[in-house]
Write a protein that holds these residues in place. Structure first.
Motif, PDB file in Angstrom:
ATOM      1  N   GLY A 142     -12.945  35.141  55.830  1.00 20.34           N
ATOM      2  CA  GLY A 142     -12.155  33.905  55.591  1.00 20.34           C
ATOM      3  C   GLY A 142     -12.411  32.867  56.692  1.00 20.34           C
ATOM      4  O   GLY A 142     -11.739  32.039  56.735  1.00 20.34           O
ATOM      5  N   PHE A 170     -22.046  34.789  51.940  1.00 23.69           N
ATOM      6  CA  PHE A 170     -22.637  36.357  51.608  1.00 23.69           C
ATOM      7  C   PHE A 170     -22.166  36.510  50.011  1.00 23.69           C
ATOM      8  O   PHE A 170     -22.941  36.853  48.993  1.00 23.69           O
ATOM      9  CB  PHE A 170     -22.470  37.262  52.468  1.00 23.69           C
ATOM     10  CG  PHE A 170     -23.680  37.180  53.624  1.00 23.69           C
ATOM     11  CD1 PHE A 170     -24.727  37.816  53.358  1.00 23.69           C
ATOM     12  CD2 PHE A 170     -23.077  36.991  55.014  1.00 23.69           C
ATOM     13  CE1 PHE A 170     -25.687  38.004  54.343  1.00 23.69           C
ATOM     14  CE2 PHE A 170     -24.056  37.001  55.926  1.00 23.69           C
ATOM     15  CZ  PHE A 170     -25.228  37.616  55.678  1.00 23.69           C
ATOM     16  N   ASP A 307     -12.204  45.186  58.373  1.00 25.11           N
ATOM     17  CA  ASP A 307     -10.810  45.066  58.782  1.00 25.11           C
ATOM     18  C   ASP A 307     -10.420  46.695  58.948  1.00 25.11           C
ATOM     19  O   ASP A 307     -10.820  47.628  58.029  1.00 25.11           O
ATOM     20  CB  ASP A 307     -10.143  44.769  57.347  1.00 25.11           C
ATOM     21  CG  ASP A 307     -10.100  43.060  57.539  1.00 25.11           C
ATOM     22  OD1 ASP A 307     -10.635  42.608  58.526  1.00 25.11           O
ATOM     23  OD2 ASP A 307      -9.651  42.394  56.546  1.00 25.11           O
TER      24      ASP A 307
HETATM   25  O1  KG4 Z   1     -13.437  41.123  58.588  1.00 28.12           O
HETATM   26  P1  KG4 Z   1     -13.259  41.417  57.120  1.00 28.12           P
HETATM   27  O2  KG4 Z   1     -13.429  43.084  56.968  1.00 28.12           O
HETATM   28  O3  KG4 Z   1     -12.257  40.843  56.222  1.00 28.12           O
HETATM   29  C1  KG4 Z   1     -11.818  39.581  56.601  1.00 28.12           C
HETATM   30  O4  KG4 Z   1     -10.854  39.388  57.538  1.00 28.12           O
HETATM   31  O5  KG4 Z   1     -12.069  38.743  55.754  1.00 28.12           O
HETATM   32  O6  KG4 Z   1     -14.681  40.790  56.635  1.00 28.12           O
HETATM   33  C2  KG4 Z   1     -14.996  40.906  55.341  1.00 28.12           C
HETATM   34  C3  KG4 Z   1     -16.386  40.141  54.786  1.00 28.12           C
HETATM   35  C4  KG4 Z   1     -16.696  40.071  53.606  1.00 28.12           C
HETATM   36  O7  KG4 Z   1     -16.958  38.686  53.066  1.00 28.12           O
HETATM   37  C5  KG4 Z   1     -17.943  40.984  53.478  1.00 28.12           C
HETATM   38  O8  KG4 Z   1     -18.623  40.475  52.469  1.00 28.12           O
HETATM   39  C6  KG4 Z   1     -18.624  40.896  54.786  1.00 28.12           C
HETATM   40  O9  KG4 Z   1     -17.415  40.706  55.696  1.00 28.12           O
HETATM   41  N1  KG4 Z   1     -19.371  41.772  55.088  1.00 28.12           N
HETATM   42  C7  KG4 Z   1     -20.819  41.756  55.285  1.00 28.12           C
HETATM   43  C8  KG4 Z   1     -21.228  42.891  55.756  1.00 28.12           C
HETATM   44  N2  KG4 Z   1     -20.233  43.771  55.809  1.00 28.12           N
HETATM   45  C9  KG4 Z   1     -19.087  43.228  55.521  1.00 28.12           C
HETATM   46  N3  KG4 Z   1     -21.595  40.763  55.368  1.00 28.12           N
HETATM   47  C10 KG4 Z   1     -22.765  40.752  55.356  1.00 28.12           C
HETATM   48  N4  KG4 Z   1     -23.441  42.015  55.638  1.00 28.12           N
HETATM   49  C11 KG4 Z   1     -22.468  43.196  55.791  1.00 28.12           C
HETATM   50  N5  KG4 Z   1     -23.320  44.360  56.096  1.00 28.12           N
END
Ligand code: KG4
Ligand code: ZN
Length: 338
Positions: A142, A170, A307
């Protein structure tokens, strides 16, 4: 005396509970929600319901794993935003009830600050913590921010996205390619076998230190629409090259502004945080800056990127030391900065 904190995270689609002893993790459990897979994104109503089902078991298991009794906990720290309101309310209500029942302080934690403070979790397998001041590229589903971090409670956003977040870029690109949610980790996986220069997409022109990712989504959409007209199997046959090229483009955009921020501020200590910091290409780009002698880099351990409640508990620990407690009347907020 050691301080035991119970941390709770429920801002989006992961229900997580952690128990820490000072800055050391005794337990950090995450219940992922798989109900969103086929919807191309998190469905808020389903997320709140799953949090409601998961929260008590996750917290009980975290306490058991930590081998800590409820009455040994000194304070409860929980995410009060930004995030989805229905999801936040589940963690908030539990935290308030627990604090009241146990007669212990209640500590609110900003989710984005907690991602950054994950660097201060004491863990032998995590690299050393960054010294203040440092810059942190905070990239999640986000948010996309360049943050000037001058202290545990002194953070200033000096650049941010004007539309989509990097994680969203992504996930949306993955959705266009027919991949399930969340697509970020899948693009990362496919990209490992692909040619990152196979396809090129335009870079946004944004002044200052801000970001924009919505144009990338549109150009991928049009590019694939044209290719699919000529070859209906285009995506299937080029999955790895497409993933590698899209990932490369997103990383280039992220790094360009970050390099600019480093030059403008004169700061060489640069960290990454948030879900997208789990991306192997982005981690490599950081390592490269280090190898070339440009920056000192700080990359969190994988489990502290996406998270988790350990980061909430640690952020709560620093507030506990300042006796920065919240009242029972506090309410969650959905948008940064709150
Ligand atoms: O920080 P987070 O777990 O949750 C939020 O606070 O939004 O981030 C989730 C985001 C998602 O868009 C997910 O696709 C991305 O992090 N994400 C990645 C990878 N692992 C998680 N994007 C690219 N490569 C990854 N290995
Ligand atoms: Zn997050």
């Amino acid at each position: 005396m050691s301080i035991y904190i119970l941390g709770i995270e429920s801002s989006c689609d992961d229900t997580s509970a952690a128990v820490i002893k000072d800055r050391k993790i005794l337990a950090n459990l995450v219940a992922n929600q798989h109900v969103h897979k086929d919807f191309g994104g998190v469905v808020p109503e389903l997320a709140s319901r799953a949090h409601q089902q998961n929260i008590i078991p996750v917290i009980s298991n975290a306490l058991s794993k930590a081998n800590i009794k409820k009455n040994e906990i000194h304070a409860v720290a929980y995410t009060n935003g930004p995030g989805l309101l229905g999801s936040l309310l589940v963690g908030t209500s539990f935290a308030k009830g627990f604090a009241m029942a146990m007669g212990i302080p209640l500590i609110t934690v900003n989710h984005m600050h907690a991602h950054i403070l994950a660097h201060f979790i004491e863990d032998e397998s995590q690299s050393k913590s960054p010294p203040f001041p440092f810059l942190c590229l905070t990239v999640s589903g986000g948010h996309t921010q360049i943050v000037l971090v001058s202290g545990y409670h002194d953070m200033k956003v000096i650049g941010q996205t004007i539309d989509d977040a990097a994680g969203e870029a992504f996930d949306k690109a993955a959705k266009i390619m027919g991949l399930p949610y969340p697509g970020g980790p899948l693009i990362d996986r496919y990209a490992r076998d692909g040619d990152s220069l196979a396809f090129t997409f335009p870079h946004p022109k944004v002044p200052g230190l801000d970001y924009s990712f919505s144009g990338l989504k549109t150009s991928i959409l049009y590019f694939l629409r044209d290719r699919l007209k000529k070859d209906p199997d285009f995506i299937k046959r080029n999955m790895s090259d497409l993933a590698a090229s899209i990932q490369h483009n997103i990383i280039e955009i992220l790094m360009k502004q970050l390099r600019r921020a480093a030059v403008e501020t004169g700061i060489r200590h640069i960290a990454i945080a948030g879900g997208v910091s789990a991306n192997s290409g982005l981690r490599k780009a950081f390592e490269k800056e280090k190898e070339e002698g440009n920056w000192e880099v700080y990359i969190p351990k994988f489990e502290y990127c996406t998270d988790n409640a350990a980061m909430i508990a640690v952020a709560g620990y620093f507030k506990y030391l300042n006796k920065d407690f919240s009242s029972q009347r506090t309410a969650p907020f959905t948008r940064y900065p709150g």
